[in-house]
Design an enzyme around this catalytic site. Structure first.
Site, PDB file in Angstrom:
ATOM      1  N   ASP A 246       0.861  -1.181   0.000  1.00 18.30           N
ATOM      2  CA  ASP A 246       0.000   0.000   0.000  1.00 18.30           C
ATOM      3  C   ASP A 246       0.899   1.233   0.000  1.00 18.30           C
ATOM      4  O   ASP A 246       2.105   1.143   0.279  1.00 18.30           O
ATOM      5  CB  ASP A 246      -0.899  -0.016   1.237  1.00 18.30           C
ATOM      6  CG  ASP A 246      -1.816   1.176   1.294  1.00 18.30           C
ATOM      7  OD1 ASP A 246      -2.322   1.586   0.237  1.00 18.30           O
ATOM      8  OD2 ASP A 246      -2.022   1.721   2.389  1.00 18.30           O
ATOM      9  N   LYS A 247       0.336   2.387  -0.313  1.00 21.41           N
ATOM     10  CA  LYS A 247       1.136   3.610  -0.331  1.00 21.41           C
ATOM     11  C   LYS A 247       0.924   4.445   0.925  1.00 21.41           C
ATOM     12  O   LYS A 247       1.834   4.608   1.738  1.00 21.41           O
ATOM     13  CB  LYS A 247       0.812   4.457  -1.569  1.00 21.41           C
ATOM     14  CG  LYS A 247       1.642   5.742  -1.671  1.00 21.41           C
ATOM     15  CD  LYS A 247       1.158   6.639  -2.775  1.00 21.41           C
ATOM     16  CE  LYS A 247      -0.131   7.328  -2.411  1.00 21.41           C
ATOM     17  NZ  LYS A 247       0.044   8.309  -1.297  1.00 21.41           N
ATOM     18  N   THR A 248      -0.292   4.930   1.100  1.00 20.88           N
ATOM     19  CA  THR A 248      -0.561   5.843   2.203  1.00 20.88           C
ATOM     20  C   THR A 248      -0.465   5.121   3.536  1.00 20.88           C
ATOM     21  O   THR A 248      -1.159   4.142   3.781  1.00 20.88           O
ATOM     22  CB  THR A 248      -1.960   6.466   2.047  1.00 20.88           C
ATOM     23  OG1 THR A 248      -2.042   7.098   0.775  1.00 20.88           O
ATOM     24  CG2 THR A 248      -2.216   7.470   3.150  1.00 20.88           C
TER      25      THR A 248
ATOM     26  N   ASP B 257      -5.047   5.769  -4.260  1.00 20.93           N
ATOM     27  CA  ASP B 257      -4.803   7.173  -4.591  1.00 20.93           C
ATOM     28  C   ASP B 257      -4.814   7.400  -6.101  1.00 20.93           C
ATOM     29  O   ASP B 257      -4.780   6.470  -6.901  1.00 20.93           O
ATOM     30  CB  ASP B 257      -3.461   7.618  -4.019  1.00 20.93           C
ATOM     31  CG  ASP B 257      -3.590   8.041  -2.571  1.00 20.93           C
ATOM     32  OD1 ASP B 257      -4.705   8.018  -2.056  1.00 20.93           O
ATOM     33  OD2 ASP B 257      -2.566   8.386  -1.957  1.00 20.93           O
TER      34      ASP B 257
END
Length: 1281
Positions: free
Chosen positions: A484-486, A768
């Protein structure tokens, strides 16, 4: 007792409603009943009768009543005592239960429907999580253990050993290790179940107050029933899933802590309905409470509840904000009252208590196949030896008078019995202690991960946690990481950095507002917010010009901008003395409200239907008419307010993609705002567009009616609300946009670089925007400027061309196209959105896709025209399309999938697992990552800002992404090497031990006689050879942790599976065969023609067994010493101690004293002392050991000299590298961050989950308005969570 009826409803596939009345104490007014049955049971309208219930006339008590439409039958399950039925209004007929049944049968016969009566039991609130009781523990536990193939195999061996005709070993040789294994496992299970017993007893006997006979009485949780009205006090746990009716706080506000549900410790807000808050505060009011509750069936959805309360002919919508779920704890609320909706195992927390999907490592699977291979070899060997015994007895045994046993068996019968005898003798080829040893090693490795201080995050006091003990070695074989990024790559701690208002950008330290250089230098320091007593001291902003514009009050658009930020949100405010505490649904919202507060627009409080803010120097209160909450589809939220002057205005904020679609044609500054968004995106800032719209009273009144109807809809309520929201959120006027910074976590670029050197490919799967995700990819060095980025359009074209090529090839379905998609390998990256992912993989609505495939297949079959290249003609083409996509993505150095849903994340992981047969790892920090984490071979959760849902579903957990490199490159690699070395040696030592019996068979007429003493066979794997190899599996390491991180290439053998495979298995097999040959034939040759010092020849069977056993023990313990890379005093004492234990036990067993006690069990009296006092037998042992070990030493020397591995090279120069590391640590400086030079665009992905909009907009407040003089005199501090 309250007159409460609760109905549970859900739609079937044919849109028929299923209603379950789970408790009905007394009937309400006729109008309520008529509304419930005639509106919500449409299939009941077919009949010519209806229910006419009158409380004053008769009272009916049901334990449970269910209406269910099943094809053409309607089932009524009831338990009535007495009731009235009427076919026409005003005509009453009184009947009993049997008359009721016949009446229904008679009435519905003409409708081709059949009704019948039955009873249904409803569960209480007691829970049971334990598995055993006093009577069932032993049988159930043994049953579960014998479901394992290895335990069942040894049980069968034990049974065979009891049969005298085929028993070649005493029964205790198998019973002792089997009982040891079963006992250890049973004790572990017993301890775990006793803990569950204690927990169940403690929970079921908790106390709470329940309304009985008009007053509250204390009772145990286990005695609660659905429909009870309960009273819960501060700091109490909630006993069931309860509808909140009222509380001691204003407007029935209730604070709950949901740590046991989702791991989050920040307080959540719940509220009762306004009508119940006003009318259900006292005991007598609660006792008179009579309502119909229509709600969903019990389910495991923690984030959703849908229901309707019908009270006095009025319908009230119920949702999750009105529910107190079991497992939560009441905080900051003295007393609250609620109605039990779900109890016991029907509660949501219990529905979520299902078994976690069992994950197995590749080594586990391979080890099982090898055990099957060993078993097959065992059967073949035993069959060969049985055939040998048959021929031997036919030719020799039957003719030797001294071998006559008087049994009279034929040679074939003796061969058959010999087969089972050798199955017993050679059973140690399948070692029972293998599985126990593996579990002990895994447990120890998990503890090492938990104890690793270098994976401890001091800022949050969070250590690393191995939540499973079965996957450690799999950490050393990872090929793909899905991240995941955030919150995973970034910190998910937001800070307001910049904004654009009416086309002007604020937040630049050196922009066009400050031309003079000397004047500009003054404004490079952060803004001083000391003029604002509510300002957050940690908030920093460097643009003084914006502050001056705000304080001058000359620009109305700036005023609207910050007023929107202070009004349009779902942040909750709580007063703690002089302290003002903000509770935000996401870090983004907290950052925006904090920014507005610092710039002078302070959100102070909410009341029942108002919001109060401080606008610079004066306070304003706005009436809140509606709050349109955020969800993942809308990607925006809005609020409708009535201003003090009567004007109605809608404020809206959201992602630029959805806001720009809804802007009015006359909206200004669209292009300049877009340019500012591009600049913000280039700096990897998260953006959010702000807009507004004025609404007339007539327009709002018409819309409000639609909104009210949608809010109480029981079917597709969310879709109905979204449709209503769309109608009002149009023709918006743009104000500007915000830019929030979400910084990368420390060490992310370095971690990704090291993992890439270890040949681990990292895919980023995020919800996102494409531009935001792409720019984060550049920031963390996943993407580089020399990479060629391929987007969804390019990918779709290439895959379509490959599909067309396969169709045009006559052999296309029979061969695989091997040419690569990209000519330049290693410099490609893939950036694809969720929409393109669905298009590429044909992942649309399944039913529509099946129908389309069916039509296309028929069209393709019946037509000579080629099919559409955009669509698959069958499932085979769809699978090939997916496989082509995976192949293309795997050719890229980096893959970023953005705007993907949690389901799409899991689908991507599944595709790689399916088509690449690769070991995958998923890492995330939020609830939207849970599906991905569970799908991957290994799931890693990060305890971040989005709660603990990911951690609770993960296999391993820690606080920072950078710890992943240590988890894989150090702990994972060590665990893999240790487990492989352990298994290779374990198989070797058992082959070397067991096959001596095989060689001995050629000299004893294949008579199933053992080559060792019975007790030696029993204790070999338990005492004599277990500890050294166990310590190697726990402690061994080829290089230290620093060198493991410095040389990521050391990780490659695990990905290739080169340390443990069938090749290594057969090497261990042949090594064991060689050792067994030496251990048998060298002592055999030494015993052929020998003479002792006393003139006697000690060439007896028992002396031979002692020499062979002694040679074996010394050989296998020295062999593990040669395989040990990391020596400690523990390893040294384990090797020496195992040999010493062998000799000590052997002399005791062979002593005359123990023979006197048990003469039939201990038969080797004096064998050890007689044999080992002969010097030449010691020379025989030394010769045997030397010949066994010398080839191994030579082969290891040649490999390390001529064909050294990466690990051998690092080990050879270990001292040099360690000195270099020490020197670098002294000179180490933190590198400066450099951002790529490309111009890249980003946009904000509205990250937070659905907030408190429904709770706020439902006509209740969070707090009563504080008094003006209290607010003026007090000094509040503000914190944002």
């Amino acid at each position: 007792m309250s007159n409460i009826r609760i109905l549970r409803q859900k739609k079937s596939k044919k849109s028929k409603k299923k209603i379950r009345i789970v408790r009905l104490w007394q009937l309400c007014l006729n109008s309520v009943v008529e509304t419930a049955f005639h509106r919500n049971l449409p299939y009941m309208k077919k009949t010519s009768f209806y229910f006419d219930f009158r409380v004053s006339d008769i009272s009916i008590c049901y334990s449970s009543l269910t209406f269910q439409k099943v094809h053409e039958k309607v089932c009524i399950i009831s338990q009535p005592t007495s009731f009235k039925l009427t076919e026409e209004p005003g005509l009453h007929e009184k009947c009993n239960s049997s008359q009721f049944s016949s009446f229904w049968m008679r009435t519905c016969k003409n409708e081709d429907s059949m009704f019948y009566c039955s009873y249904i039991c409803f569960q209480g609130n007691a829970i049971k999580t334990y598995k055993y009781n006093v009577l069932t523990f032993l049988p159930l536990n043994l049953y579960e253990q014998f479901k394992r193939a290895a335990n069942l195999y040894f049980l069968c061996l034990l049974i065979l050993q009891i049969i005298p005709q085929i028993s070649t070993l005493p029964w205790y040789t198998t019973l002792v290790p089997l009982v040891l294994v079963l006992g250890i496992t049973a004790i572990k299970d017993l301890v775990d179940d006793l803990a569950r017993h204690r927990m169940d007893k403690e929970i079921n006997n908790r106390r709470c107050d329940v309304l009985l006979n008009g007053r509250f009485e204390e009772t145990r949780w286990m005695n609660l029933q659905v429909g009870d009205v309960v009273r819960i006090k501060k700091n109490d746990f909630i006993p069931a899933d309860i509808l909140l009716l009222s509380s001691s706080n204003p407007n029935s506000l209730c604070y709950v802590e949901t740590a046991e549900l989702d791991g989050e410790t920040n307080l959540k807000f719940k509220m009762g309905l306004k009508v119940t808050d006003e009318r259900l505060q006292e005991e007598d009011q609660l006792a008179r409470y009579n309502a119909l509750i229509l709600c969903e069936e019990p389910n495991n959805r923690l984030d959703k509840f849908m229901g309707t309360m019908i009270w006095d002919s009025q319908s009230y919508a119920l949702d999750l904000d009105n529910m107190l779920l079991r497992g939560c704890k009441i905080r900051n609320t003295d007393v609250c009252h609620g109605l039990v909706i779900f109890a016991g195992n029907d509660t949501k927390i219990m529905r979520n208590g299902g078994k976690t999907r069992f994950k197995r490592t590749r080594i586990d699977i391979l080890m099982n196949y090898m055990v099957y291979t060993i078993f097959a070899l065992l059967v073949l060997l035993c069959a060969g030896l049985a055939i040998g015994h048959t021929y031997w007895y036919e030719s020799i045994g039957s003719k030797a008078w001294y071998l006559y046993d008087g049994l009279g068996y034929s040679s074939s019968t003796r061969g058959f019995l010999s087969f089972w005898g050798y199955i017993i003798i050679l059973n140690t080829m399948v070692p029972i202690s293998l599985y126990v040893s593996v579990e002990v090693i895994r447990l120890g490795q998990s503890k090492f991960i938990n104890w690793d201080l270098q994976m401890y995050y001091a800022d949050k006091d969070t250590p690393a946690k191995a939540r499973t003990t079965t996957l450690n070695e799999q950490l050393g074989q990872i090929e793909y990481i899905f991240s995941d990024k955030t919150g995973t790559l970034t910190q998910n701690i937001m800070a307001f950095k910049k904004c654009t208002i009416t086309g002007l950008t604020y937040g630049e330290t050196n922009h066009h507002h400050f031309i003079h250089f000397t004047f500009s230098l003054i404004f490079t320091q952060p803004v001083d917010f000391s003029w604002n007593k509510y300002a957050d001291k940690k908030f920093q902003f460097e643009d003084h010009f914006l502050v001056s514009c705000i304080r001058s009050k000359k620009d109305p658009q700036i005023h609207e901008f910050f007023k929107l930020l202070s009004l349009c949100h779902t942040v909750m405010v709580e007063h703690k003395g002089d302290e003002l505490v903000y509770q935000a649904a996401s870090p983004d919202e907290g950052a925006l409200v904090t920014a507005a507060c610092n710039f002078g627009y302070v959100f102070l409080s909410r009341t029942q239907d108002t919001i109060t803010i401080l606008e610079m120097d004066h306070e304003e209160t706005y009436e809140m008419l509606a709050l349109l909450d955020f969800n993942s589809d809308r990607k925006r939220m809005s609020i409708i307010l009535r201003f003090p002057d009567g004007k109605i205005r809608l404020y809206c904020k959201g992602a630029d993609t959805v806001i720009y679609q809804r802007l009015d044609a006359n909206s200004k500054n669209i292009e300049t705002t877009q340019e500012a968004l591009d600049i913000f995106a280039n700096e990897t800032l998260r953006t959010l567009c702000l807009c507004y719209k004025d609404i007339s009273q007539a327009e709002f009144d018409a819309w409000s009616q639609k909104h009210q109807a949608a809010s109480v809809s029981m079917g597709n309520r969310e879709e109905a609300l979204d449709t209503v929201y769309e109608e009002i959120e149009e023709n918006l006027l743009l104000i500007g946009a915000t830019a929030i910074e979400d910084k990368l976590q420390d060490g992310v670029p370095e971690t990704i670089a090291k993992l890439a050197k270890a040949n681990i490919k990292i895919w980023v799967l995020t919800g996102d925007k494409k531009e935001t995700a792409e720019n984060i990819g550049y920031s963390c060095q996943l993407l580089t400027d020399n990479m060629k980025i391929h987007y969804g359009e390019d990918v779709n074209v290439q895959l379509r061309n490959r599909q067309t090529q396969r169709r045009n090839d006559p052999q296309g379905r029979n061969k695989k196209l091997k040419e690569q998609f990209f000519t330049e390998s290693g410099n490609n990256a893939l950036v694809i959105t969720g929409g393109w992912l669905n298009e590429i993989l044909y992942e649309k609505k399944k039913k529509r896709r099946r129908l389309r495939l069916k039509k296309l297949r028929k069209r393709f079959t019946n037509s000579t025209n080629p099919p559409d290249s955009n669509q698959p003609v069958d499932d085979w083409e769809k699978e090939k399309r997916q496989e082509d996509f995976v192949d293309m993505a795997c050719e890229c150095s980096a893959v970023i999938c953005c705007r993907v849903t949690p389901k799409q994340k899991a689908n991507v992981v599944s595709l790689v697992k399916r088509y690449k047969k690769a070991v995958t790892l998923s890492i995330g920090d939020g609830a939207n990552d849970v599906n991905m984490i569970k799908t991957a071979d290994i799931g890693v959760g990060i305890s971040g800002q989005e709660g603990m849902q990911a951690v609770m579903s993960s296999d391993y957990a820690f606080a920072q992404f950078r710890y992943l490199q240590r988890l894989l490159l150090v702990h994972g690699r060590w665990s893999y090497i240790r487990m492989c070395k352990f298994l290779r040696y374990f198989f070797y030592k058992n082959f070397a031990f067991t096959l001596v019996h095989f060689w001995f068979s050629f000299f004893n007429g294949f008579s199933s006689q053992t080559a060792y003493e019975d007790w030696f066979i029993t204790l070999y794997n338990v005492c004599y050879s277990s500890l050294p190899v166990l310590l190697v599996g726990l402690l061994d390491q080829d290089v230290n942790d620093k060198l493991s991180l410095r040389f990521p290439k050391l990780y490659l053998p695990g990905q290739q599976g080169s340390l443990f495979n069938y090749k290594n298995f057969f090497i261990s097999l042949f090594h064991g065969i060689f050792t067994s040959l030496m251990i048998f034939f060298i002592p055999y040759g030494a015993f052929l023609q020998t003479m002792g010092q006393d003139g006697e020849a000690p060439s007896d069977y028992q002396s031979f067994a002692v020499v062979a056993a002694s040679s074996l023990i010394i050989t296998v313990n020295l062999q593990i010493s040669l395989n040990t890379s990391y020596w400690t005093f523990v390893n040294f004492f384990a090797v020496i101690g195992s040999i010493a234990i062998y000799f000590g036990v052997m002399f005791d067993i062979h002593s005359a004293g123990i023979h006197v006690i048990l003469p039939t069990t201990f038969t080797f009296t004096g064998a050890a002392s007689n044999a080992l006092r002969q010097p030449y037998l010691w020379l025989t042992i030394i010769l045997t050991v030397g010949i066994c070990l010398l080839p191994v030493i030579c082969i290891q020397f040649l490999y390390q000299t001529i064909w050294p591995s990466v690990g051998d090279k690092v080990q050879r120069n270990r001292m040099k590298y360690e000195l270099e590391d020490e020197e670098e640590e002294r000179k180490k400086k933190k590198p400066a961050f450099q951002r790529g030079g490309r111009s890249r665009r980003s946009a904000y992905a509205f990250s937070h989950s659905s907030g408190y909009a429904d709770l706020i907009a439902s006509g209740r407040s969070i707090r009563q308005r504080p008094r003006t003089n209290e607010r003026a005199n007090g000094k509040w501090e503000r914190r944002v969570f």
